[in-house]
Scaffold this motif. Structure first.
Motif, mmCIF file in Angstrom:
data_model
loop_
_atom_site.group_PDB
_atom_site.id
_atom_site.type_symbol
_atom_site.label_atom_id
_atom_site.label_comp_id
_atom_site.label_asym_id
_atom_site.label_seq_id
_atom_site.Cartn_x
_atom_site.Cartn_y
_atom_site.Cartn_z
ATOM 1 N N ARG A 42 40.921 46.880 35.731
ATOM 2 C CA ARG A 42 41.778 45.910 35.066
ATOM 3 C C ARG A 42 41.603 44.520 35.676
ATOM 4 N NH1 ARG A 42 47.911 47.419 33.523
ATOM 5 N NH2 ARG A 42 48.218 45.782 31.973
ATOM 6 N N ASP A 46 39.866 41.183 33.888
ATOM 7 C CA ASP A 46 40.624 39.941 33.701
ATOM 8 C C ASP A 46 39.841 38.753 34.241
ATOM 9 O OD1 ASP A 46 42.611 41.297 32.488
ATOM 10 O OD2 ASP A 46 44.017 41.263 34.178
ATOM 11 N N HIS A 49 36.838 37.968 32.138
ATOM 12 C CA HIS A 49 37.261 37.347 30.892
ATOM 13 C C HIS A 49 37.471 35.849 31.109
ATOM 14 C CE1 HIS A 49 38.979 36.774 27.019
ATOM 15 N NE2 HIS A 49 40.161 36.442 27.482
ATOM 16 N N GLU A 50 38.104 35.495 32.210
ATOM 17 C CA GLU A 50 38.357 34.095 32.527
ATOM 18 C C GLU A 50 37.027 33.336 32.648
ATOM 19 O OE1 GLU A 50 40.338 33.477 36.249
ATOM 20 O OE2 GLU A 50 40.195 31.287 36.048
#
Length: 425
Positions: A42, A46, A49-50
């Motif tokens: 997870r 994240d 993705h950033e």
RNA sequence: GGAGAGAUGGCCGAGAGGCUGAAGGCGCUGGUUUGCUAAACCAGUGUACGUCACAAGCGUACCGGGGGUUCGAAUCCCCCUCUCUCCGCCA
């Protein structure tokens, strides 16, 4: 291999079902690692993705506001570095997890009887009359040596203990049995004949469950590292490794004759005489890929196909259902066929027929699709000896022995041997 | 063993640092049209993991495998594997 999700979600149930095998593996570590894995995935996603989604902003800022672009790039660099570290740790964790999972045996089917050893295996059925010859039956090694068809001494000279040379009618009988079994399975039971490689990659041995836990049982070559097949189950099941089978292809039935090579590492001193426990022996194997909902029905059929060989040869046998403690590592349920050996005055295993459910399919990534566009599902794999040829030959000698020391060949086999008797008329 | 060429989605085949899961074609699925079939047109068509009800949706990864450069790689660099062709050798 068990499903990680199922193990972690239903830890207690898994533990309880595994306990039927006797030794309870510690699954706590597994579920702990599983939890950590999720958290890391997870976090890593994240971050990534950033980084990924900021690309266009970097481009725009480079034109409009170079200092701000530099600052952003620095921030992203840091995020990227952190993400890569996380990914590396995650990779290690997943290797550890997969490794741990590879050592966990299959869950026994609910019909598997409780028990700790072969003494607890219930007899499911028996077939055939034990012969009452009116003389003291001899063990097959005495018969074979006297008839000049089994040469244990020269086998040992060539290759050491547990190797035997078949001579003349003995060699012919072995070859006849192989042909006979293959013919029955292909012509009458609907199996496709396969002649696979006898040396396989580590990956293949892992797919069916021989590795990593039982490496000391296997023979292997050094350079390159290849494993001599301990059973045709290995190459034939791995035929479809990393494949998604077409809708409607199931069930797939294969039969193969191969020599089988086994170290017999834990069997020192056991069955040292005769053909029962050899480092090399011939076997005709039945392998099946089935849909999950019909695999237990298929197990009954497959077992029947193996039994058919014994019946045609007139060899008395019984079928036992392996109890939890006697069940093999990969199997969910197993029937053993035990042939009557008059010379040894006992039943000996001559075939082992198992349903592995999706345990091997997971390890070897073998899936199928129910129809166009449906999601792939794990297939169920099954296999059984149909039969172990060396032991069949031994049983044939002991059951067919006559008062004068000769051995009668069963009717069904005579077209294959070309003779109906071994020894003095 | 020596020399060379190549590895992209079910298949063929583009791509040459950014919005490309990836143009185009074929195949397949659904729909429209349609005496039937075909054709035409429209739409859809991978896998894994995460979130979650192992649903939908969303996110992430995957262009032979691994590593590196970079804010960012199918695209640049390094290593490996496999396939094909030619030579040698061999059953």
């Amino acid at each position: 291999m068990l499903d990680l999700r199922a193990v972690t979600d239903r830890l207690e149930e898994t533990q309880r079902r595994l306990a039927l095998r006797g030794d309870v593996p510690a699954l706590g570590k597994l579920s702990e690692l599983g939890g950590r894995r999720r958290a890391w995935i997870r976090e890593s996603e994240d971050l990534r993705h950033e980084v990924k989604s900021s690309g266009p902003r970097v481009q725009a800022l480079m034109k409009s506001d170079p200092p701000a672009a530099a600052a952003l790039r620095e921030r992203l660099k840091a995020a990227s570095v952190r993400q890569k570290e996380l990914e590396a740790s995650l990779k290690e964790l997943e290797i550890e997890l997969a490794q741990a999972l590879l050592y966990v045996p299959n869950l026994p089917h609910e019909s598997v009887p409780a028990g700790t050893s072969s003494a607890d295996n219930p007899v499911v059925r028996t077939w055939g009359e034990r012969p009452a010859p009116g003389f003291q039956p001899k063990p097959h090694w005495e018969l074979g040596e006297a008839l000049g068809i089994l040469d244990f001494e020269r086998g040992a000279k060539l290759s050491g203990s547990r190797f035997t040379v078949l001579v003349g009618q003995g060699a012919r009988l072995e070859r006849a049995l192989i042909s006979f079994m293959l013919d029955v399975h292909t012509r009458e039971h609907g199996y496709t004949e396969i002649l696979p490689p006898y040396l396989v990659l580590r990956e293949s041995m892992q797919g069916t469950g021989q590795l990593p836990k039982f490496e000391e049982d296997a023979f292997k070559t050094v350079d390159p590292e290849l494993f001599l097949v301990p059973t045709a189950e290995v190459p034939v099941t791995n035929l479809h490794r990393d494949e998604i089978l077409e809708a409607g292809a199931l069930p797939l039935r294969y039969t193969a004759h191969t020599p089988c090579f086994r170290r017999e590492a834990g069997a020192a001193g056991r069955d040292t005489r005769g053909l029962i426990r050899q480092h090399q022996f011939n076997k005709v194997e039945l392998v099946e890929f089935a849909a999950p909902e019909s695999s237990y029905q298929e197990l009954e059929k497959l077992t029947g196909h193996a039994e058919d060989i014994l019946r045609r040869l007139g060899l008395p046998y019984r079928v036992v259902s392996l109890c939890g403690g006697d069940l093999g590592f990969s199997a969910a349920k197993t029937y053993d066929l035990e042939v009557w050996m008059p010379g040894l005055d006992t039943f000996r295993e001559i075939s082992s027929c198992s349903n592995f459910e999706d345990f091997q399919a997971r390890r070897a990534r073998i899936r199928f699709r129910r129809g166009e566009g449906s999601k792939p599902e794990w297939v169920h794999t099954l296999n059984g000896s149909g039969l172990a040829v060396g032991r069949t030959l031994a049983a044939l000698l002991e059951v067919g022995q006559q008062a004068d020391g000769s051995v009668l060949i069963p009717e069904a086999l005579r077209p294959y041997t070309g003779f109906e008797r071994i020894g003095p008329r």
